[in-house]
Design a protein around this motif. Structure first.
Motif, PDB file in Angstrom:
ATOM      1  N   GLU A  92       1.592  -6.127  -1.730  1.00  0.00           N
ATOM      2  CA  GLU A  92       1.464  -4.861  -1.011  1.00  0.00           C
ATOM      3  C   GLU A  92       2.481  -3.837  -1.511  1.00  0.00           C
ATOM      4  O   GLU A  92       2.143  -2.668  -1.732  1.00  0.00           O
ATOM      5  CB  GLU A  92       1.652  -5.054   0.491  1.00  0.00           C
TER       6      GLU A  92
ATOM      7  N   PHE B  52       1.355  -0.330  -3.111  1.00  0.00           N
ATOM      8  CA  PHE B  52       1.747   0.917  -2.444  1.00  0.00           C
ATOM      9  C   PHE B  52       2.461   1.841  -3.426  1.00  0.00           C
ATOM     10  O   PHE B  52       2.172   3.043  -3.494  1.00  0.00           O
ATOM     11  CB  PHE B  52       2.661   0.586  -1.257  1.00  0.00           C
TER      12      PHE B  52
ATOM     13  N   GLU C  95      -6.328  -0.527   1.490  1.00  0.00           N
ATOM     14  CA  GLU C  95      -5.538   0.600   1.971  1.00  0.00           C
ATOM     15  C   GLU C  95      -5.852   0.837   3.447  1.00  0.00           C
ATOM     16  O   GLU C  95      -7.017   0.981   3.840  1.00  0.00           O
ATOM     17  CB  GLU C  95      -5.851   1.858   1.160  1.00  0.00           C
TER      18      GLU C  95
ATOM     19  N   GLN D 236       7.955  -1.520   5.465  1.00  0.00           N
ATOM     20  CA  GLN D 236       7.002  -2.530   5.020  1.00  0.00           C
ATOM     21  C   GLN D 236       7.487  -3.918   5.417  1.00  0.00           C
ATOM     22  O   GLN D 236       8.695  -4.196   5.464  1.00  0.00           O
ATOM     23  CB  GLN D 236       6.812  -2.464   3.505  1.00  0.00           C
TER      24      GLN D 236
END
Length: 565
Positions: free
Chosen positions: A314, A318, A361, A375
């Motif tokens: 992730e 990102f 997403e 995160q």
């Protein structure tokens, strides 16, 4: 003192890599991993004199990192071989593993290089798809004519410049000697195999070599086109130049900042740009810590290696999305309320939907999440086995986000927090009591507050309204430069840091160190000052930051290197 010469440098090359090019096959050995260590600290304590930009000191020989080695092998042979998996880890210096002066070749690594070269060469000639990639022709007769074309073509890509006449003839002779050295393969294939083995052990492959030495009017050394092409490709792709970049080098297009900029923008539009972005941000954010995460199964029964793997994926996705797809700025990196969520991460983020193993997403609650620092990967990797760690999170903010020069704690420090009892009801209470002595308060006065900002997130990064029924105080104040920042919670802190000139400059400084493969020197003060001023005008757009790095005098030139007489 006297200037080094190409002959001196080539002699040093031969000595530094002699073990890689001779001797018996090495036996296996153990491998280890170096701790990335603290962040870079502040800029050098020097003042910039306007107009006094000059390239900082840089070795002429910079060994490929293991990531660069693997990427280069992949792009040479069209196959991802991960040959460095058995190598000893690259040493980290001030947080990055690409520091030129730290990248030496030990006896063990030299043997690893030899084993890898032999295995790659053997695999290449046994794989028709690889042969089709590297051979420019079909051999006829004794194959000598095709072998020479193969040597010229592969040699240019391995050396990252055309071979000299002497180098070409040496490899032609190596091709002829290959017949009969191996049990398998035709005479032509055995010659090709021997050439590949030799090329992949050459110092010209293992190092990025800069031998230009003609001074210009400013008494610095302009790099030639091939040297600039190599700097470009390893900065932006973490791999070797492609054909278009070689053509630009050969045609003189890289002799001007404008020509370099054209290529830099082309390269940033290529999918290969993701590799360098991953490498830089993995190290800046300590993403390697995600790999071995374990959590208390009694508290977090669903946390396993699949969750930590998804966290790592992730973070990378990102960053790629913000920089390459959104073409956004530092503020977006720090504040965008976007996640890339799959079935393992959805419970942590509290989002509902039909998720699979694929990252998708996903918009996140902007009242709870903002960019990288909220995160799950960052929060979980900067927490303990069964509870949060405001100190670890606060140290990260100070060192990595603000480039603060924090000393390491004393070796004999008691790390045991006082128990939850009486007036001590929350983790914040524990930390405040534990770090209240005068000997601790100077540093922890700056460490604890940003760490407390993340107390609404538990040890795996889930948002929580309270801690065991006790209210959470996520407010605080820190001094950033000459400004006091007052915040309440992680989103508020991240939003203010995203607009902080100190944080922006810290991000630039880290990229500058990574991009130039060295620590800062006094000569860099003016260059960083000029870059910072330029990037403020662009809103600290990250693509523009990378292009700007290629436009500096430091990137296009080398300082005169002195050696002891």
């Amino acid at each position: 003192m006297k200037r080094s010469t190409p002959r001196m440098l080539l002699a040093a090359l031969a000595l530094s890599s002699a073990a890689a090019c001779s001797g018996d096959r090495a036996s296996d050995g153990s491998s280890g991993v170096d701790d990335p260590g603290p962040g870079p600290g502040p800029d050098p304590g020097v003042q910039c004199v306007p107009g006094a930009t000059a390239p900082g000191p840089m070795p002429r020989l910079t060994r490929l990192t293991h990531a660069q080695y693997d990427n280069t092998i992949r792009d040479l042979f069209g196959k991802d071989m991960k040959a460095s998996a058995s190598f000893l880890a690259d040493p980290a210096f001030e947080g990055f593993t690409n520091n030129a002066r730290a990248l030496t070749v030990s006896d063990r690594l030299a043997r690893d290089y030899r084993r890898a070269a032999e295995a790659i060469a053997e695999g290449a000639v046994a794989d028709q798809a690889v042969l089709d990639t590297i051979l420019p022709c079909a051999p006829e007769g004794d194959g000598a004519a095709c072998a020479r074309r193969f040597i010229q073509q592969l040699g240019k890509r391995v050396y990252r410049r055309p071979l000299s006449a002497a180098q070409e003839e040496a490899y032609v002779a190596a091709f002829a000697r290959g017949n009969g050295l191996f049990e398998a393969g035709t005479p032509f294939e055995q010659g090709v195999r021997h050439v590949i083995e030799a090329m992949l052990q050459s110092p010209h492959f293992l190092y990025r070599v800069e031998l230009s030495e003609e001074l210009d009017g400013e008494q610095i050394i302009p790099l030639d086109g091939y040297e600039i092409a190599t700097r470009l490709s390893y900065l932006l792709w973490n791999s070797l130049p492609d054909d278009a970049l070689f053509e630009a080098a050969e045609g003189g297009a890289l002799a001007t900042p404008e020509g370099i900029e054209v290529e830099a923008r082309r390269m940033l539009a290529d999918p290969r740009a993701a590799s360098a972005l991953d490498d830089f941000h993995d190290q800046w954010l300590h993403v390697s810590r995600y790999d071995d995460l374990t959590k208390d199964p009694a508290l977090y029964p669903d946390f396993d290696a699949g969750v930590s793997s998804a966290m790592k994926a992730e973070t990378r996705q990102f960053i790629r999305h913000v920089i390459l797809e959104m073409e956004a700025d530092y503020e977006a990196l720090m504040t965008a309320p976007i996640g890339f969520v799959n079935d393992r991460l959805a419970p942590i983020y509290g989002v509902e939907g039909s998720f699979t193993s694929e990252l998708v997403e996903t918009p996140l609650d902007p009242g709870e999440r903002a960019g990288l620092l909220t995160q799950a990967g960052f929060l979980s990797s900067h927490a303990f086995f069964n509870k949060t760690s405001p100190i670890h999170r606060g140290v990260f903010i100070q060192r990595q986000i603000l480039c603060a020069d924090l000393p390491d704690p004393p070796a004999n420090i008691d790390t045991e927090l006082p128990p939850i009892q009486g007036e001590i009801r929350t983790t914040r209470d524990q930390v405040e009591v534990h770090t209240s002595p005068a000997a601790c308060s100077t540093c922890h006065g700056q460490i604890n507050p940003p760490g407390f900002a993340f107390e609404h997130f538990d040890a795996v990064g889930r948002y929580r309204a309270d801690e065991g029924g006790e209210p959470i105080d996520a407010s605080g104040t820190i001094t950033v430069g000459t400004t006091e920042i007052h915040f309440d919670g992680a989103v508020d802190l991240a939003t203010q840091l995203a607009k902080s000139p100190v944080a922006e400059r810290c991000y630039l400084t880290n990229w500058y160190r990574y991009g130039n493969a060295r620590q800062l020197s006094p000569e860099d003060a003016c260059t960083i000052e000029e870059l910072d001023a330029k990037l403020v005008q662009s809103g600290y757009n990250i693509k523009e930051l990378l292009v700007a790095l290629t436009q500096t005098k430091t990137f296009r030139n080398r300082a005169v290197e002195e050696v002891e007489p």
